[in-house]
Scaffold this active site. Sequence first.
Site, short mmCIF file in Angstrom:
data_model
loop_
_atom_site.label_atom_id
_atom_site.label_comp_id
_atom_site.label_asym_id
_atom_site.label_seq_id
_atom_site.Cartn_x
_atom_site.Cartn_y
_atom_site.Cartn_z
CG ASP A 87 -10.38 0.23 6.34
OD1 ASP A 87 -8.75 0.46 6.22
OD2 ASP A 87 -10.81 0.53 6.21
CB SER A 112 -12.77 7.19 3.61
OG SER A 112 -12.01 6.90 3.99
CG HIS A 171 -10.26 2.11 3.24
ND1 HIS A 171 -10.67 2.54 4.20
CD2 HIS A 171 -10.22 3.48 3.03
CE1 HIS A 171 -11.10 3.61 4.59
NE2 HIS A 171 -11.32 4.67 3.45
#
Length: 375
Positions: A327, A228, A357
Amino acid sequence: MGIRISIFCQVAQLSNRRFQTDWSISISMNTLQTQKTPSIIIPRNRESKDLKMPNKPPSPPMPWMACIQVGFLMAATDAARRQDGTVNRFLLSIIEPKTSANQKPIARVRTSDVTIDPTRNLWVRIFAPSDPVKDEKLPLVIHFHGGGFTFFSAATGPNDVLGRRVCREIRAVVLSVSYRLAPEYKCPAPYDDGVDVLRFLDSGGIQSVEILTGLDLDLGSCFLTGDSAGGNIIHHVARRWAASLDSWEKVRIKGIVALQPYFGGEERTKAELRLEGVPVVSMKRADWGWKVFLPEGADRNHEAAHVFSDEVEEAFPAAMVVVGGYDPLQDWQKRYYEMLKAQRKDARLVEYPDAIHGFYVFPDFVQSGQVIEEM
């Protein structure tokens, strides 16, 4: 918090089923630096039409334990996030799950926390195999955690679990970086911290760490991994390393693994609109994160977020970009991969159509084990 967890258990359709599939993935730390043929990876025996998402926000397949963990972390960060752009650190200190380092072997891995710069609380958690093998040279994995540049550290429970798994399963020494967080420290603070960790390694600062005694570290075989926001960080750190290649004596970055990297822009992508309402990432959360991280007055087209016009350096390392089908950031991640390929960089796209995610930090997701195997 109970309501939040209940909601996400419903999202998981109140099931304990774990998604099982047969995957065809062919990338490893050993081949990342030499593989020249781009490859988009999809599951075997699935039609391309199966990868299309419905117009209604979908319900991703989630095992019970992952459902509870995701719900708890989302509730914790939502509770700590203030509308005025600040974070309730005191609340987080109470509810964030943390794990202490332990130099005693646990499942063949020892850990130790090492401070690099106490003036800015820059430190790393080192994960080392506890069973040295004669004549074995161990690569270094320098990992940057996610959390929207704002939350978590190397000590956060899921991040500690991930570091241990990578260390044990690919036989590497892992340095998980606890960089400075926004909004207290804005861009480019984590990029500066990342480069300084590499300088620490290059200067031999790691040699005196007790748990590394008897291990042969290969500083010429370093890999940057990041999930991320950490995936964003490693892009910028790798560029800085490549731009100053002649100034590095020992550290050589052979590849980067960007796990669902956090990029963005002012436009709304199809995936962001289609997947609004799925667990973890929402446009509201992402917009808040960019606002508190980027320099004052900057929008999401700032070069830190919108990297797609970058002319990356010639020495920029090979890249593996991991994308999840649930995601909302996936269009930005694919655009990043396409940017690298357009500049004739060694890049590979790996897709997990049923992944949310942040799936990699939760062992109950089948895909989390698969992505570690391919490192």
